[in-house]
Write an enzyme that holds these catalytic residues in place. Structure first.
Site, PDB file in Angstrom:
ATOM      1  N   ARG B 103      26.167  40.424  35.395  1.00  0.00           N
ATOM      2  CA  ARG B 103      26.982  40.142  34.339  1.00  0.00           C
ATOM      3  C   ARG B 103      26.954  38.865  33.442  1.00  0.00           C
ATOM      4  O   ARG B 103      26.091  38.473  34.272  1.00  0.00           O
ATOM      5  CB  ARG B 103      28.258  40.597  34.290  1.00  0.00           C
ATOM      6  CG  ARG B 103      29.097  38.999  35.180  1.00  0.00           C
ATOM      7  CD  ARG B 103      30.647  39.478  35.560  1.00  0.00           C
ATOM      8  NE  ARG B 103      30.940  38.519  34.803  1.00  0.00           N
ATOM      9  CZ  ARG B 103      32.430  37.954  34.759  1.00  0.00           C
ATOM     10  NH1 ARG B 103      33.492  39.398  36.687  1.00  0.00           N
ATOM     11  NH2 ARG B 103      33.238  36.854  35.490  1.00  0.00           N
ATOM     12  N   GLU B 142      34.888  34.297  30.229  1.00  0.00           N
ATOM     13  CA  GLU B 142      34.568  33.238  30.833  1.00  0.00           C
ATOM     14  C   GLU B 142      33.120  32.834  30.287  1.00  0.00           C
ATOM     15  O   GLU B 142      32.152  32.704  31.479  1.00  0.00           O
ATOM     16  CB  GLU B 142      35.173  33.503  32.169  1.00  0.00           C
ATOM     17  CG  GLU B 142      36.124  33.967  33.301  1.00  0.00           C
ATOM     18  CD  GLU B 142      36.206  34.534  34.285  1.00  0.00           C
ATOM     19  OE1 GLU B 142      34.731  34.416  34.786  1.00  0.00           O
ATOM     20  OE2 GLU B 142      37.666  34.366  34.932  1.00  0.00           O
ATOM     21  N   GLU B 298      44.182  35.670  33.331  1.00  0.00           N
ATOM     22  CA  GLU B 298      43.612  35.894  34.865  1.00  0.00           C
ATOM     23  C   GLU B 298      44.466  35.162  36.325  1.00  0.00           C
ATOM     24  O   GLU B 298      44.173  34.504  36.369  1.00  0.00           O
ATOM     25  CB  GLU B 298      42.201  36.250  35.258  1.00  0.00           C
ATOM     26  CG  GLU B 298      41.475  37.403  34.028  1.00  0.00           C
ATOM     27  CD  GLU B 298      40.391  37.378  34.218  1.00  0.00           C
ATOM     28  OE1 GLU B 298      39.769  36.893  35.553  1.00  0.00           O
ATOM     29  OE2 GLU B 298      38.931  37.329  33.423  1.00  0.00           O
ATOM     30  N   TRP B 306      35.126  37.292  46.143  1.00  0.00           N
ATOM     31  CA  TRP B 306      34.156  36.277  46.075  1.00  0.00           C
ATOM     32  C   TRP B 306      34.084  35.343  47.457  1.00  0.00           C
ATOM     33  O   TRP B 306      33.326  34.524  46.801  1.00  0.00           O
ATOM     34  CB  TRP B 306      33.772  36.079  44.726  1.00  0.00           C
ATOM     35  CG  TRP B 306      34.980  35.749  44.366  1.00  0.00           C
ATOM     36  CD1 TRP B 306      35.808  36.856  43.446  1.00  0.00           C
ATOM     37  CD2 TRP B 306      35.803  34.552  44.071  1.00  0.00           C
ATOM     38  NE1 TRP B 306      37.491  35.812  42.332  1.00  0.00           N
ATOM     39  CE2 TRP B 306      36.960  34.400  43.295  1.00  0.00           C
ATOM     40  CE3 TRP B 306      35.000  33.352  44.475  1.00  0.00           C
ATOM     41  CZ2 TRP B 306      37.325  33.082  42.979  1.00  0.00           C
ATOM     42  CZ3 TRP B 306      36.253  31.846  44.343  1.00  0.00           C
ATOM     43  CH2 TRP B 306      38.015  31.870  42.552  1.00  0.00           C
ATOM     44  N   GLU B 346      33.452  44.636  42.474  1.00  0.00           N
ATOM     45  CA  GLU B 346      34.554  43.599  42.705  1.00  0.00           C
ATOM     46  C   GLU B 346      35.959  45.180  43.552  1.00  0.00           C
ATOM     47  O   GLU B 346      37.021  45.216  42.569  1.00  0.00           O
ATOM     48  CB  GLU B 346      35.481  43.575  41.096  1.00  0.00           C
ATOM     49  CG  GLU B 346      34.227  41.596  40.642  1.00  0.00           C
ATOM     50  CD  GLU B 346      34.952  41.294  39.426  1.00  0.00           C
ATOM     51  OE1 GLU B 346      35.135  39.914  39.443  1.00  0.00           O
ATOM     52  OE2 GLU B 346      36.252  41.679  38.876  1.00  0.00           O
ATOM     53  N   PHE B 348      36.809  45.330  45.747  1.00  0.00           N
ATOM     54  CA  PHE B 348      37.852  44.795  47.164  1.00  0.00           C
ATOM     55  C   PHE B 348      38.775  43.630  46.667  1.00  0.00           C
ATOM     56  O   PHE B 348      40.069  43.297  46.905  1.00  0.00           O
ATOM     57  CB  PHE B 348      36.912  44.271  47.645  1.00  0.00           C
ATOM     58  CG  PHE B 348      36.828  45.265  49.313  1.00  0.00           C
ATOM     59  CD1 PHE B 348      37.592  45.623  49.660  1.00  0.00           C
ATOM     60  CD2 PHE B 348      35.309  45.421  48.725  1.00  0.00           C
ATOM     61  CE1 PHE B 348      36.870  46.404  50.615  1.00  0.00           C
ATOM     62  CE2 PHE B 348      34.891  46.804  49.816  1.00  0.00           C
ATOM     63  CZ  PHE B 348      35.347  47.434  51.277  1.00  0.00           C
ATOM     64  N   HIS B 349      38.186  43.272  44.922  1.00  0.00           N
ATOM     65  CA  HIS B 349      39.248  42.470  44.559  1.00  0.00           C
ATOM     66  C   HIS B 349      40.840  43.595  44.156  1.00  0.00           C
ATOM     67  O   HIS B 349      40.619  44.378  43.631  1.00  0.00           O
ATOM     68  CB  HIS B 349      38.657  42.114  42.949  1.00  0.00           C
ATOM     69  CG  HIS B 349      39.529  41.256  42.440  1.00  0.00           C
ATOM     70  ND1 HIS B 349      40.647  41.250  42.076  1.00  0.00           N
ATOM     71  CD2 HIS B 349      38.946  39.247  41.480  1.00  0.00           C
ATOM     72  CE1 HIS B 349      40.559  39.863  41.038  1.00  0.00           C
ATOM     73  NE2 HIS B 349      39.986  38.932  41.244  1.00  0.00           N
TER      74      HIS B 349
END
Lengths: 530, 530, 530
Positions: B103, B142, B298, B306, B346, B348-349
């Site tokens: 990204r 971000e 967030e 990460w 992501e 596993f986020h």
């Protein structure tokens, strides 16, 4: 029982060759691997081949009773090739080119490389297919050992074709990779790149497929050469030398195309536990194709050159490691290399015939091993008497060591080897197999890190348990499908019912080697090590 | 009080959406950030927009009483864009390109990126400016988080223009950067480059201006989008999500262009002191624009993906950190993300709705927090009752961490946070402000590392002291002007008389973590930590 | 006895210059190095020179009785040059360009750089050859200090020419490099590249020759400038400043082309043993050209800027180090630089005249040293009374630190310095010389790491022993010839008979700093340190 070494006569004046053969006979050598790095001598320029010298070497060996494992010589393209076709040079993920001056300077997917390699192998195979000295074919050398991946434009083009073959339409690729995450949805295969340097974490599906692609590109090179050799009428067994648990190439997939497994193994003499890792590697070689013997294609007689510190082998250590290989099914013991080089990157790499000559411990040990091997009785054919299957799976390795996991420091092989060592210390013989090969004949199957579970894996393990087998499944198992995606319905959907568990979520303990000041729990209640 | 999460419905089949809305209501969600990574779905190819699906999502949310913080979707350009316009890809200082597959693969100064982003935002803003569901605009995402700087040719061209704007003529730039040192005198702006890889230490003025430029290029992207949204008639507040003390973007400068501050914050659950760093980040968000509330845009419900090792949050830890934010002025608590992804980097986020469903601690805690927030009474408007100002200044950060200082291991934020923590332990509320904002209302001002002092800073601090304030100035302060040059007349020319000191020279102590065998003094007589 | 500093008046307004000269006189300065980084001021654009300001500076110095060591100003090309001719920029082994913004941004083998440098030096030399102020010429500055090697296309072309000159035909190169190893046989010099990034270990002969080439390219730059200066009729001594034991440039080979050795030396004030390394560097400067005195061309009055932590010198430490240099043969003591800069990368580097002015310890110590030097009596001419020769040899350094050795962590200078320190502690004066200079006049010769032995080296050492000298040879000596190839007949063929030993093979001990858990022997029976 084969005994011998890589033989590189092109490094020496022709006067040396008869002495080489005489010394080989003295040492009990029965076979040498010939011509692995001889491309630049066999083909001094495009369209021109010089086989006279090689004819003479092969005849000399044959007259001396030394059999030949003939290499296809494609492992290191000559300078004229890379100078004329720089597009065949590989690149790293930052776009930096790997230049000549070392070895393995070719992009495996490069059409030019494949054409040149094909022309070379055709010439070699047509000339020597029926030579009575040739008892085996040695395709290339340690595929991928220095170039774990190639990100060049040749790789880009081939990756797009490979993906189009795999997925058919771009919609399927988008689904497989979950490209709606981070706005990665592709409209065409021509928009896809290898996972080159990117601002942040790369798509895990893309990464996993790129590993499959990388293994497949190397395999395609092997298959091309194999087909050329067979097309030339050669009937000898064909192999390429493996390197044990080597991450870039899925040997479990490759092995169906090899007539026999051959393996290179260099345990560190300085590590008193390295014999266990060597045993692991022998058992992997044996398990990959249990129906035929395997060959220890390369080991060192003594010290190496490429570790930071290269200790010599202790007296007897080389013989012990050789015996270990034979005890675990090897049908041959060979070294890199026959005669120690005078120049080049590996001149400090030990050989059967050391630079200091025959008044050396190394030579005496090489001769003694040759005598011992010659005195061996006929060994029984390989038996399949392991009662324990330890699951080892390349795609799991790739997926487990991808980024963005609860624990990002997991070392797949280290985890598997902890289980292996515990069993090895207890003298339990194990096979190292993919989950799909767990079945009758085993009492116990251990799947320490079966993160990625295919439906066929789940079926095999379920059937194994239903028929009375004992299955031990480690943590972080049954998490994703073969595309590294969570399955519908949560985690452990394949093996959870079998194990009687439900998984709610994952959380990582801090690494056991975390600095003392770092908070968190140091050990899990149950450790995998014995 | 807003409560919710990033919502990425494009990752899920449309059948899932009604269930999403129902579950949101169950969890007490009041607002979601929508479409942050939806560019490739909204605009499948150049010139073609698909808003039907987004219309349906927004309507569904609106019907369910869920407000929308609508993203401009420019954070991750789609593959068709970077394939068609590779010149919009950023490059690192070695000239290596950042490719797609992750990204943020855009050069902020790229004219093509800006044109494409502008067209997208125009289409979105014109369509939804007046939609009753939209209560806030979420510009990009971000900014700069993965690309701390871009050295591409787009950056080169923009840097030259930026410098020409700043300095007018090349003589002024030469004076500002001290280019007579090392024969760097420029004849024209066309000779200037970004501080790309160089043989040795680069010009500090060039480095400092490049940091200003980098922050400004990101800000220009934000401002372009903001203007488009306003031009489309939108009246909702506009924000972009900050990341606390984020070095590449001078938020203290940006904040005048944001209607409200929103902040992303991911403290490490494994670090028992991370709640203090989180408090620091809350206070920074609060101090940046004290006249309006801020939003915790967030955070994670549970574990991340990460860090090297991603521990789960302890039971109640998420609620406690949420309460900390509200206690320090937050007017909303949101998560990344609503529903845990099945694929992508992501997966596993953690999310509000975990992959394992609602029978999970994570879901129960999300629901409980929603209930607790709904039960809150009307909170008092933000008060400005801090008596202590702790000076935090981006340009000082950049200048202090440049190279070629007496002590080259200085960590600006670590130094500031040592002071912050000492005060936090003593329950002293502080504002984090630039020196120019030190003034009436504070009893004490602390400037731990005010290396770079502008004349306005000196004037504000002098006035503060003259009016009775207590000023504490740390070492390595008042050394250079805003161009990182020593001033005439020695050091401490601005604050020295105020402090009653004269500075003759600087000498570094050895680092406190130096190996035991390294000679030198280990501690200074007065340490900054409490 | 020269006393002074680099003087960079271009960094200051002209009003400052008379004060500079007055202060120089106050400090006892006798000579300054002028114009080292003045290219962009002397030649503001191609074809245009501005000498007016430099005329005035030189006249002012001359009137003040300050002699000038005039620099050729070629050390840092101006921005106009690299903007117009980007092909003169160097590249690293990955192909990344070194851009302007620092200093030394030139490929030494670049024809464009050499043309531009030549034009500049011609203009300077023709103008000032006969100026009475000029007492010495300072060519370039610290050749190669930041760019240890260049792999650009300019280097590629020059390397091919250099190799063709050295080897005549490609067959000789193939023999020298042992290119039959790994199929590296070249058909023409046009196929050879610098040892750029490669998949694995690069050819050691290619590496060694590339080091020779790199040293030679820098030397060619020096020689070109020297010839221009002499052609202009200048008769003053010509030098370029060395940096002690500096790996990229074989000073022992260079020194025949220097009228006197000048050396830059920056011991770490924080390291209580650094005075021994400084003594080593003085003795190397003295030994390089023992028939003439040498000059300490650069040291610091106080703290530096480029170490991670830059401690100040203790009171008196600068004077002690200056005395050490004089005691070991120096005929001058100079500093970088005269007046501390206000801007640029080295503004924190101490100078004779500090930024804080004359009310500083640094200034007082500089003045005191000037007085002490002026009070010195005429010193005796250099004597050659060392009884011990310690062999120090650049080509050995290069070869020993190449890869693929039994022990790959060997630090050549550290090994030599361990021997040096043992002798230094015992107050034994040593010369640091190549083996070929070991001869009459020495009682003892020590060759700690004479891995590469030329036939001339062996002859000199043999003759030394035969005439009664005591020779001590350390381990890993007499292994290869000057092409890094094993000689026929095993190891130690040159010195083995002399030492009464035969070497069978090499094996590395584990490093002495190996982690406690790592097995292996920790120490060799005889250590080189005292």
């Amino acid at each position: 029982m084969h005994y011998g070494a890589d033989y590189n006569p092109e490094q020496w004046p022709e006067e040396t060759w008869p002495e080489d053969v005489a010394r080989m006979r003295e040492a009990g050598v029965t076979m040498v691997s010939l011509g692995i790095f001889a491309w630049s001598r066999i083909q001094p320029r495009e369209g021109e081949f010089d086989f006279d010298w090689l004819d003479r070497v092969i005849d000399l060996l044959h007259e001396g009773g030394i059999a030949v494992d003939l290499a296809t010589a494609t492992a290191s393209p000559p300078p004229w090739a890379t100078a004329a076709y720089p597009e065949m040079l590989p690149q790293d993920e930052d776009g930096a080119t790997y230049w000549p001056g070392s070895r393995q300077q070719f992009a495996p997917s490069s059409p030019v490389y494949r054409r040149l390699a094909g022309e070379l192998v055709t010439a070699i195979a047509e000339r020597y297919a029926n030579h009575p000295a040739i008892v085996m074919w040695h395709v290339n050398n340690e595929y991928g050992c220095h170039l774990n991946a190639d990100y060049s434009d040749a790789a880009r083009d081939a990756f797009r074709r490979w993906l189009a073959d795999r997925y058919g339409d771009i919609r399927s690729l988008n689904d497989a990779w979950g490209t709606d995450f981070w706005s990665q949805r592709y409209q065409s295969f021509d928009e896809v790149f290898p996972p080159r340097k990117a601002p942040y974490s790369r798509n895990p599906g893309q990464e996993l497929d790129f590993r499959r692609f990388t293994s497949d590109m190397l395999l395609e090179c092997y298959l091309m050469e194999r087909e050329i050799i067979r097309a030339a009428g050669a009937t000898q067994p064909i192999t390429t030398n493996f390197m044990g648990a080597f991450k870039p190439a899925d040997y479990a997939h490759w092995v169906r195309h090899l007539d026999l497994v051959s393996d290179d193994c260099y345990p560190d003499p300085n590590d008193p536990e390295s014999f266990r890792a060597a045993a692991f590697q022998r058992d992997l070689a044996r398990s990959l194709k249990p129906e035929v013997p395997w060959i220890l294609m390369e080991q060192a007689t003594n010290a190496l050159n490429w570790r930071p510190t290269n200790a010599p082998k202790a007296p007897g250590q080389m013989a012990a490691l050789s015996a270990q290989a034979i005890g675990r099914g090897a049908d041959g013991v060979l070294f890199f290399q026959w005669r120690q080089s005078r120049a080049g990157s590996e001149k400090f790499h030990s050989a059967m015939l050391p630079h200091a000559g025959t008044e050396t411990r190394t030579w005496r040990e090489a001769v003694a091993l040759g005598e011992a091997l010659a005195a061996l009785p006929e060994l029984p054919a390989g038996t399949r008497d392991s009662r324990v299957a330890l699951v080892f799976d390349w795609e799991n390795w790739w997926a487990v060591e991808a980024s963005d996991h609860p624990q990002n420091a997991l070392d797949y092989v280290a985890v598997i080897q902890r289980w292996y060592r515990a069993l090895h210390r207890r003298h339990v013989q194990v096979d190292l197999v993919p989950a799909s090969r767990v079945g009758d004949g085993y009492d116990v199957a251990i799947a320490p890190l079966l993160y990625l579970v295919r439906e066929t894996d789940a079926a095999a393990l379920t059937s194994f348990v239903e028929r009375g087998g004992h299955l031990l499944v480690g943590p972080f198992s049954d998490v994703v499908d073969e595309l590294d995606r969570f399955r519908d319905g949560g985690f452990a959907t394949q093996l959870g019912p079998l194990c009687g568990i439900r998984i709610e979520d994952f959380g990582a303990l801090v690494p056991v080697d975390a600095a003392p000041g770092v908070p968190g729990e140091r050990t899990a209640p149950v450790a995998g090590d014995g």
